[in-house]
Motif scaffolding. Structure first.
Motif, short mmCIF file in Angstrom:
data_model
loop_
_atom_site.label_atom_id
_atom_site.label_comp_id
_atom_site.label_asym_id
_atom_site.label_seq_id
_atom_site.Cartn_x
_atom_site.Cartn_y
_atom_site.Cartn_z
N THR A 1 -1.02 13.71 -14.45
CA THR A 1 -2.08 13.59 -15.30
C THR A 1 -1.94 12.53 -16.23
O THR A 1 -2.97 12.07 -16.89
N THR A 2 -0.70 11.92 -16.76
CA THR A 2 -0.59 10.87 -17.59
C THR A 2 -0.28 9.44 -16.80
O THR A 2 0.16 9.36 -15.60
N LYS A 3 -0.30 8.36 -17.56
CA LYS A 3 0.01 7.10 -16.99
C LYS A 3 1.58 7.12 -16.70
O LYS A 3 1.78 6.46 -15.55
N GLU A 4 2.35 7.57 -17.44
CA GLU A 4 3.73 7.63 -17.21
C GLU A 4 3.92 8.42 -16.00
O GLU A 4 5.04 8.11 -15.08
N ASP A 5 3.32 9.41 -15.86
CA ASP A 5 3.73 10.35 -14.35
C ASP A 5 3.53 9.50 -13.20
O ASP A 5 4.47 9.78 -12.36
N SER A 6 2.60 8.70 -12.95
CA SER A 6 2.55 7.87 -11.76
C SER A 6 2.92 6.52 -11.82
O SER A 6 3.12 5.76 -10.77
N LEU A 7 3.51 6.18 -13.09
CA LEU A 7 3.86 4.62 -12.97
C LEU A 7 5.22 4.59 -13.30
O LEU A 7 5.97 3.67 -12.89
N GLN A 8 6.08 5.98 -13.74
CA GLN A 8 7.30 5.93 -13.75
C GLN A 8 8.06 6.94 -13.10
O GLN A 8 9.08 6.77 -12.34
N PHE A 9 7.41 8.09 -13.23
CA PHE A 9 8.10 9.37 -12.64
C PHE A 9 7.88 9.60 -11.13
O PHE A 9 8.88 10.07 -10.45
N VAL A 10 6.57 9.46 -10.46
CA VAL A 10 6.51 9.62 -9.12
C VAL A 10 5.47 8.56 -8.58
O VAL A 10 4.35 8.33 -9.14
N TYR A 11 6.19 7.78 -7.62
CA TYR A 11 5.48 6.60 -7.13
C TYR A 11 6.23 6.50 -5.76
O TYR A 11 7.46 6.94 -5.73
N PRO A 12 5.83 5.86 -4.53
CA PRO A 12 6.45 5.65 -3.16
C PRO A 12 7.76 5.02 -3.66
O PRO A 12 8.05 3.86 -4.06
#
Length: 540
Positions: free
Chosen positions: A387-398
């Motif tokens: 739900t946050t920018k950091e969630d998908s830009l730092q914590f979880v991405y391929p």
């Protein structure tokens, strides 16, 4: 009487000295108590030591620092990857690129250091007092020097355009350099590579040494830059058809972890210990060497930082129940560099069963480490949870498996990933030949070369009508992401602006300008050249 005898011999001595040497010989200094450029390189072993300094410089390309330091030549801020932590950082904000930029300035310096060493090799190897076993041995050493000089000028011209050509060692200060044209730099490199192609050995004497195939691969790229399509096709064909040695795409599982189920050949290519030709990897043309716990085996930190740089930090995703303690199985990614949406998703549309897009090669599924209502431990983390920018830009991405491992040396997730780096791998040779065929108006032959790679990957084959430069650049992402010097590829094609504008991270797309197709000449280079005006590239 004795005094006359002494006087006689003194006169005779002076006469012998004066008649046995010219004024020049008498004044010539022949030092034997220290090394000079005339006596330091007299044997092949001494030349190997000097060449070793060049290979060390190439190591720098892959292990120079932390953060996004090593990502710049790989395409930082372009269509391929970006810094996910701060939108105002350079290459997210291309307006910050100027002649004081540290990334491109360091690249410029490295190349001229390689050129300096190369010129020393080429010049010293031709001196009469060097002890060679044969002319062939001498020419092979000269060819190695000329290969690296060409390599450096390619690295410069693709990014900066024309730069000063220095074809001999500098023995006195020079402050009046003039820029040659880009085409002159490419032609100079081409001439060097043609010599290297004729005189480098077919097989490497040690892992990581350049061979004839490496010279022809680079010669093909330079020929494409000069629009010599036939020359590029001939050079790549010598690599592909066996003239330059026994190279072929790996199609069967191999190497240190070949017996592990659920993996594939593309995954094998990037396991530690699997990169070198002498270990059975026949698509390895030139590999930069890294060694664990060996003096000189790495440059910084005792290991390259590519896993730390490229992988997300899901091990620290406390929101999903993780403890913040990296494990051997997770690695310790810090998310300094993230693939673009184009790299992670767009290029894989219609991928079918492409081995390069399986969960083994690109980890897309992450799991809750603890119960987090309404989810339970082991559930896949859904996109809606991010739900946050950091969630998908730092914590979880391929996470691309080519950049890390789940079995670290000594079980250490922070320091235990040390593998060798492909500088040239055979699939890129096929893609260069495809590019040359396309330039020669033969999309059918271009498609045939691309389909050799796609067949190995079990991907749907491409139809000739769909082959254009964009398709080749996308195939480069699928096959060579994080390996090829993407910045140089786009630079030689004049497409840094175009591809970033269409496929880059939004801040980069919004800030890049057409003049960014060339990088600025470093200001220090301009300021020190007090004897002549060093022209800056337009827009800076």
């Amino acid at each position: 009487m004795q005094s006359y005898i002494r006087l006689f011999w003194i006169v005779v001595g002076f006469w012998v000295v004066l008649t046995s040497c010219s004024d020049e010989d008498f004044l010539e200094e022949n030092r034997k108590d220290a090394l000079t450029t005339d006596n330091a390189f007299l044997t092949k072993a001494q030349f190997e030591s000097l060449l070793g300094s060049i290979y060390r410089k190439v190591q720098n390309f892959y292990n120079a620092g932390d953060g996004d330091t090593d990502a710049w030549p790989l395409g930082l801020g372009t269509d391929a990857m970006f810094w996910p932590r701060d939108d105002s950082r350079i290459f997210n904000d291309w307006t910050l690129l100027n002649s004081f930029d540290g990334f491109s300035s360091r690249w410029y310096t490295w190349q001229y250091e390689i050129i300096n060493y190369s010129n020393m090799v080429i010049d010293a190897a031709q001196k009469e007092n060097v002890k060679w076993n044969s002319d062939e041995e001498r020419d092979a050493v000269i060819a190695e020097g000329r290969f690296f000089r060409a390599f450096a000028y390619r690295n410069l011209a693709n990014i900066f355009g024309g730069v000063p050509i220095i074809d001999a060692p500098l023995i006195e200060p020079k402050v009046d350099f003039m820029r040659n044209s880009r085409e002159e730099c490419w032609q100079f490199a081409k001439d060097d590579l043609m010599f290297a192609s004729n005189h480098l050995p077919l097989t490497e004497s040690l892992p990581g040494k350049v061979t004839r195939a490496a010279a022809d691969h680079l010669l093909a790229e330079i020929s494409i830059s000069l629009k010599d399509w036939d020359g590029a096709i001939a050079a790549t064909s010598r690599v592909i058809n066996g003239t330059d040695g026994d190279y072929e795409l790996m199609t069967d599982r191999f190497g240190s972890r070949a017996d592990e189920p659920g993996k594939n050949i593309y995954w094998d290519l990037f396991r530690m210990g699997n990169q070198n030709y002498d270990t059975g990897n026949k698509e390895a043309i030139w590999v930069s060497q890294m060694e664990f716990n060996v003096p000189g085996g790495t440059v910084q930190f005792g290991r390259p930082t590519i896993e730390r740089m490229m992988w997300c930090s899901y091990w620290d995703f406390k929101k999903a129940g993780y403890s913040g303690q990296a494990q051997d199985s997770t690695g310790r990614g810090v998310a300094f560099v993230r693939p673009t949406t184009h790299t992670n998703y767009t290029v894989w549309k219609g991928a079918g069963n492409d081995l390069r897009n399986t969960e083994a090669t690109i980890k897309r599924k992450y799991y809750f480490a603890e119960d987090v209502a309404p989810y339970t431990k082991g559930d896949v983390i859904p996109k809606s949870f991010l739900t946050t920018k950091e969630d998908s830009l730092q914590f979880v991405y391929p996470n691309w498996s080519k950049f890390g491992t789940d079995k670290h040396l000594d079980g250490k997730p922070d320091n235990g990933y040390v593998r060798d780096y492909y500088v040239i791998r055979l699939p890129e040779t096929y893609l260069l030949r495809a590019e040359a065929h396309l330039g020669n108006n033969r999309p059918d032959l271009a498609a045939a070369d691309i389909n050799v790679i796609r067949s190995r990957a079990k991907a749907p084959l491409v139809d000739p009508v769909d082959v254009d430069l964009d398709y080749i650049l996308d195939e480069r992402i699928r096959e060579l992401y994080g390996e090829e010097f993407r910045m140089l590829t786009l630079g030689r094609l004049g497409m840094i602006y175009d591809r970033t504008k269409r496929f880059g991270y939004d801040p980069a797309r919004n800030s890049i300008r057409e003049h960014n197709n060339l990088f600025p000449i470093p200001q220090t280079v301009i300021d020190r050249n007090v004897g002549a005006k060093m022209e800056q590239n337009p827009g800076y």
